[in-house]
Structures are given as C-alpha cells and as structure tokens.
Scaffold this motif. Structure first.
Motif, PDB file in Angstrom:
ATOM      1  N   GLY A   1      20.988 -93.583  82.625  1.00 40.73           N
ATOM      2  CA  GLY A   1      20.582 -93.548  81.238  1.00 40.73           C
ATOM      3  C   GLY A   1      21.726 -93.700  80.267  1.00 40.73           C
TER       4      GLY A   1
ATOM      5  N   GLY B   1      21.140 -96.824  74.378  1.00 47.01           N
ATOM      6  CA  GLY B   1      20.118 -97.761  74.824  1.00 47.01           C
ATOM      7  C   GLY B   1      20.495 -99.202  74.552  1.00 47.01           C
TER       8      GLY B   1
ATOM      9  N   LYS C   1      12.612 -96.425  74.014  1.00 52.36           N
ATOM     10  CA  LYS C   1      14.070 -96.326  74.039  1.00 52.36           C
ATOM     11  C   LYS C   1      14.448 -94.991  74.688  1.00 52.36           C
ATOM     12  N   PRO C   2      15.532 -94.949  75.443  1.00 50.80           N
ATOM     13  CA  PRO C   2      16.623 -95.926  75.542  1.00 50.80           C
ATOM     14  C   PRO C   2      16.471 -96.969  76.638  1.00 50.80           C
ATOM     15  N   ASP C   3      15.286 -97.129  77.225  1.00 50.62           N
ATOM     16  CA  ASP C   3      15.123 -98.177  78.226  1.00 50.62           C
ATOM     17  C   ASP C   3      15.519 -99.523  77.603  1.00 50.62           C
ATOM     18  N   PRO C   4      16.432-100.262  78.224  1.00 58.03           N
ATOM     19  CA  PRO C   4      16.895-101.510  77.606  1.00 58.03           C
ATOM     20  C   PRO C   4      15.808-102.557  77.454  1.00 58.03           C
TER      21      PRO C   4
ATOM     22  N   ASN D   1      10.725 -92.357  79.630  1.00 64.68           N
ATOM     23  CA  ASN D   1      10.902 -93.550  78.790  1.00 64.68           C
ATOM     24  C   ASN D   1       9.684 -94.464  78.853  1.00 64.68           C
TER      25      ASN D   1
ATOM     26  N   LEU E   1      19.124 -92.747  72.099  1.00 64.37           N
ATOM     27  CA  LEU E   1      18.059 -93.743  72.059  1.00 64.37           C
ATOM     28  C   LEU E   1      18.546 -95.077  71.532  1.00 64.37           C
TER      29      LEU E   1
END
Length: 333
Positions: A72, A291, A258-261, A153, A287
C-alpha cells in the motif's frame, strides 16, 4: 482516498473529532461534526489538513527521500524513476473531498439525522414501522460493514448501503419493500448534500480554467462516502466545475477506492492521459500522495502547512489558487 467535502476557512480535522466552523458559499454557517463509525477510521483528516486563512501559498519541493516500501505504499524505486523524468504535464487529476471542496470526507456523516428522519417517513408511508432509534442503530451498523469493505480499497453502490441499514432493523425488510419504495429510500439517502451543500475552494474554477487554457486535460478522481458520485456531479455542476473535467471517476461507480492505483489509471484513461505526463492533486497523504505515486504519477499535495507536506509529494500548496504556478514549476524541472 471520499467522498464529502467551508468557504474561507478549513479548520479542525473531522476524522480526529474536531468540529471545524465554516460558512458555505451561500453564507450559511455550519459545523463539521466528528466522523462516525466507518468515517472515523477511513475518512481520515490528518494534520496536513489545509486552512485557507493561511497565506503561505506555495512551497515547491524536490524530493530527496524515498518513500517507505511495503504494502500500500510507494515502491522504493518509484520516486527515483520519476525524478529522472522531466516530461511536460499534459493531464491533471484532482481529488474532490478536502481538495476541490473545503470539507473533508468525514463531513458527509453530518447528513445522518436527515437520512434517518426521511427513512422513517418513507417507511411509515409504505406501512412499515421503523423508529428513528432503530434506523439510527442500523446506520451505525452499516458503518461497521462499510468499513470492512472500504478497508480493502473496494466500494459498492449506495443501494447496498440502504439495504444494509434496513436489514439491520429487520433482516426481511429490504425484500418486503416495493421497488418504488426502495428507490425513494435511495434517493433520500443520496440527496441531503444538495440541500445543505459543502463549501468549495473559491479559487478552484479560475485555477482549473488556467490549466485548461494551457491545453492540460483535467480529470476528477474521488472516493465517495455515503453521498454517491451521481450527487457529487450535481454539486460540481452547481459550482460551475463539472464542465471543466474531461472525466469524473467516483469509487462507488467503479468499485475501487484510493489508494488503489487502478482508480487513478481509470481517470487517466478517461481523460486520454498517461501517468508519466500526469500530476495528481489531493490532500490525503495516503489516499492521494501514496496512491498516485504507486500509479507512477507526480503529486501536488494540498495541505494547511506546505512546509510539512508528505515526503512523496513533488510540491505542496495551501489553496487551489496556487495550483497553476505549482504545475508550471513541475513543467520547468
């Protein structure tokens, strides 16, 4: 990361329980309540929360430290890789809560009483008895459930929020309701922000227009809380901002937070941009800053104290009026 959301001042942290006095663009005085339930854990307002009373303006910074590794967080090699580039900025993505709007995402929970009262009225009209106290407990139970979803996420449509509240009152209640009644409840859940809107950063429109005048494409990328993306677009339209964005991506609609790209990359694809020539603008250290760095974008953090910005930020500003200058500075590196 939300959704949610003061005119000239951004004060205490909703996620830390501070109630920040603010006035919306129409002159109505209101206060941000502490975040509750899932909001307390996931709609975090960190010490970097900005206060437009500060006139420190822009602090431009070049990173000399690598962000910590680990799940993360930004890969150790990413900052050095991005520092070696000096590509012209062609796309800017912007966060909603705490960036375009002066309210943080935890402020969305201030609409709780309105939602509970409307639910009780609609259910009574449908011949179902549910007291405000029962519905309030269901609202709190749904926060715990949402917290588990959001901690991965991931996100879900607000229809599922409503069903979770109802099921906490009576497990069979959601299935007893007609589609029309259920839709009325979803509408009541989604609309309070339109009646009592959060306040926008007054420098937002001019700043975004200046970027567009340079040929920069704009996209919005935001986590939502309990107010869905469809409602947030209506708020943006009311502020005269919606037409400035080539693409708007909200977590409840794409199922990713977010923070997943991936949510950043979806916004870039929608605007026709690439990470290497993109900059993300947001307030949250995890985030937004971390991210976007994982998505291999440069980052401008919006924070009350630009001198104490996150190590992963390429630049820091305290108000959106300073955004065109910050982007120009990145272009010159």
């Amino acid at each position: 990361m939300g959704a949610g959301e003061r005119d000239g001042s951004r004060g205490g942290a909703a996620g830390r329980g501070a109630a920040a006095a603010r006035q919306d663009p129409g002159g109505r005085t209101a206060r941000d309540p502490p975040a509750e339930g899932a909001h307390a854990a996931l709609a975090i307002r960190r010490p970097g929360q900005r206060d437009p009373r500060r006139r420190g303006g822009l602090r431009r910074r070049v990173r000399h430290r690598r962000a910590p590794g680990g799940r993360g967080r930004v890969p150790r090699e990413a900052p050095a890789g991005l520092r070696s580039r000096s590509l012209k900025v062609r796309t800017v993505t912007v966060d909603f809560w705490g960036t375009l709007l002066l309210d943080g995402p935890g402020s969305d929970d201030r609409y709780r009483r309105i939602r509970v009262a409307d639910f009780a009225r609609i259910l009574a009209g449908a011949g179902e008895r549910a007291t405000p106290a029962q519905l309030d407990r269901g609202y709190e139970a749904s926060a715990t459930w949402l917290g588990r979803v959001w901690s991965r996420n991931r996100d879900i449509p607000v229809t599922e929020h409503v069903r979770a509240i109802l099921a906490a009152v009576d497990a069979r209640l959601p299935d007893r309701l007609s589609p029309a009644t259920l839709q009325a409840l979803v509408d009541a859940y989604a609309r309070p922000a339109l009646a009592v809107p959060p306040a926008v950063d007054h420098g937002a429109r001019a700043a975004l227009q200046a970027l567009r005048a340079r040929g920069i494409r704009l996209a919005l990328v935001s986590n939502t809380m309990r107010t869905p993306g469809a409602t947030l677009r209506r708020l943006l339209a009311g502020y005269g901002l919606l037409d400035l964005f080539a693409c708007t991506v909200f977590s409840d609609e794409v199922g990713i937070r977010k923070p997943d790209p991936e949510i950043f990359l979806r916004a870039l694809r929608g605007a026709g941009g690439e990470p290497e020539t993109a900059v993300h603008v947001g307030d949250d250290e995890t985030l937004d800053v971390e991210g976007a760095r994982v998505a291999r974008m440069r980052v401008i953090q919006v924070t009350a104290d630009p001198a104490a910005a996150a190590a992963g930020a390429d630049a820091a500003i305290s108000r959106l009026a300073d955004l065109p200058g910050a982007v120009a500075d990145l272009d010159g590196r």
